[in-house]
Design a protein around this motif. Structure first.
Motif, short mmCIF file in Angstrom:
data_model
loop_
_atom_site.label_atom_id
_atom_site.label_comp_id
_atom_site.label_asym_id
_atom_site.label_seq_id
_atom_site.Cartn_x
_atom_site.Cartn_y
_atom_site.Cartn_z
N ARG A 6 0.83 -1.21 0.00
CA ARG A 6 0.00 0.00 0.00
C ARG A 6 0.86 1.26 0.00
NH1 ARG A 6 -5.70 -1.13 2.57
NH2 ARG A 6 -5.73 -3.36 2.38
N ARG A 7 1.92 1.25 0.80
CA ARG A 7 2.81 2.42 0.84
C ARG A 7 3.45 2.65 -0.53
NH1 ARG A 7 4.11 0.25 5.85
NH2 ARG A 7 5.98 -0.73 5.01
N LEU A 8 3.92 1.59 -1.15
CA LEU A 8 4.56 1.72 -2.46
C LEU A 8 3.56 2.22 -3.50
CD1 LEU A 8 7.15 1.26 -4.12
CD2 LEU A 8 6.25 -1.01 -4.66
N SER A 9 2.36 1.68 -3.49
CA SER A 9 1.34 2.10 -4.44
C SER A 9 1.01 3.58 -4.27
CB SER A 9 0.09 1.24 -4.26
OG SER A 9 -0.88 1.58 -5.22
N ARG A 10 0.87 4.02 -3.03
CA ARG A 10 0.57 5.45 -2.79
C ARG A 10 1.75 6.33 -3.20
NH1 ARG A 10 -1.78 3.47 2.07
NH2 ARG A 10 0.13 3.98 3.18
N ARG A 11 2.95 5.87 -2.92
CA ARG A 11 4.15 6.67 -3.22
C ARG A 11 4.31 6.90 -4.72
NH1 ARG A 11 9.51 5.49 -4.23
NH2 ARG A 11 9.14 3.30 -3.84
N ILE A 12 4.04 5.89 -5.52
CA ILE A 12 4.23 6.06 -6.97
C ILE A 12 2.98 6.65 -7.64
CG2 ILE A 12 6.05 4.36 -7.18
CD1 ILE A 12 4.04 2.35 -8.14
N ARG A 13 1.93 6.85 -6.86
CA ARG A 13 0.74 7.58 -7.29
C ARG A 13 0.08 7.02 -8.54
NH1 ARG A 13 2.50 13.64 -5.59
NH2 ARG A 13 2.63 13.11 -3.42
N LEU A 14 -0.14 5.72 -8.50
CA LEU A 14 -0.95 5.13 -9.54
C LEU A 14 -2.41 5.43 -9.23
CD1 LEU A 14 0.80 1.65 -9.81
CD2 LEU A 14 1.17 3.66 -11.23
N THR A 15 -3.29 5.00 -10.10
CA THR A 15 -4.70 5.16 -9.80
C THR A 15 -5.06 4.33 -8.57
OG1 THR A 15 -5.19 3.41 -11.38
CG2 THR A 15 -5.30 5.68 -12.19
N THR A 16 -6.25 4.51 -8.06
CA THR A 16 -6.67 3.85 -6.83
C THR A 16 -6.62 2.33 -6.95
OG1 THR A 16 -8.12 5.69 -6.30
CG2 THR A 16 -8.56 3.62 -5.17
N ALA A 17 -5.97 1.72 -5.97
CA ALA A 17 -5.92 0.26 -5.91
C ALA A 17 -7.04 -0.24 -5.01
CB ALA A 17 -4.58 -0.19 -5.37
N HIS A 18 -7.62 -1.35 -5.40
CA HIS A 18 -8.59 -2.06 -4.57
C HIS A 18 -7.84 -3.28 -4.03
CE1 HIS A 18 -11.94 0.30 -6.22
NE2 HIS A 18 -11.21 0.28 -7.32
N TRP A 19 -7.90 -3.50 -2.74
CA TRP A 19 -7.08 -4.53 -2.11
C TRP A 19 -7.90 -5.79 -1.83
CZ3 TRP A 19 -2.09 -3.47 -2.39
CH2 TRP A 19 -1.73 -2.14 -2.58
N ASN A 20 -7.38 -6.92 -2.33
CA ASN A 20 -7.95 -8.24 -2.07
C ASN A 20 -9.42 -8.34 -2.43
OD1 ASN A 20 -5.51 -9.46 -0.91
ND2 ASN A 20 -5.80 -7.91 0.66
N VAL A 21 -9.76 -7.89 -3.62
CA VAL A 21 -11.13 -8.03 -4.10
C VAL A 21 -11.20 -9.23 -5.06
CG1 VAL A 21 -11.75 -5.60 -3.82
CG2 VAL A 21 -10.77 -6.38 -5.98
N THR A 22 -12.36 -9.82 -5.14
CA THR A 22 -12.57 -10.94 -6.05
C THR A 22 -13.00 -10.39 -7.40
OG1 THR A 22 -13.21 -12.35 -4.21
CG2 THR A 22 -13.89 -13.07 -6.40
N LEU A 23 -12.42 -10.95 -8.46
CA LEU A 23 -12.73 -10.53 -9.83
C LEU A 23 -13.51 -11.62 -10.54
CD1 LEU A 23 -9.25 -9.13 -10.89
CD2 LEU A 23 -11.18 -7.88 -9.91
N ALA A 24 -14.46 -11.20 -11.35
CA ALA A 24 -15.24 -12.14 -12.14
C ALA A 24 -15.28 -11.67 -13.59
CB ALA A 24 -16.66 -12.24 -11.59
#
Length: 116
Positions: A6-24
């Motif tokens: 999460r820290r790395l994702s925020r630091r590099i400022r990508l679009t919003t990440a969703h954490w541990n969601v199920t994809l279909a």
């Protein structure tokens, strides 16, 4: 490890990440549950530790998951926890490049399963 991601994702400022969601898929077939999912571009980030992915059955499940991602058109960045810890700059660069590549193509027809 999730905190480091999460820290790395925020630091590099990508679009919003969703954490541990199920994809279909569009027809409701479950594809996977990535550690991070960048929904706007269809990019999955998996932290694949030896502890959870190295045993024979675990490895088979990981390969099956990656095949489902590929069949659905999802780009995936796979990172070892030790690499995230020891070389976060390289991981950040890979994640940024993969995010750009994902954004440059049509988003795959997948969705987050509500309540996941």
């Amino acid at each position: 490890m999730v905190d480091a991601c999460r820290r790395l994702s925020r630091r590099i400022r990508l679009t919003t990440a969703h954490w541990n969601v199920t994809l279909a898929s569009a027809d409701g077939v479950i594809i996977g549950r990535p550690d991070a999912w960048y929904d706007d571009v269809g990019l999955a980030w998996e932290i694949d530790s030896r502890a959870f992915h190295y045993g024979p059955r675990d490895y088979e499940r990981t390969l099956a998951r990656n095949s489902r991602y590929a069949a659905a058109g999802i780009l995936v960045v796979q990172t070892l926890p030790a690499r995230l810890r020891d070389n976060p700059e390289a991981v950040a660069a890979e994640l940024e490049k993969a995010h750009r590549a994902a954004a440059a193509r049509p988003r795959p027809p997948v969705r987050i399963v509500e309540g996941s």
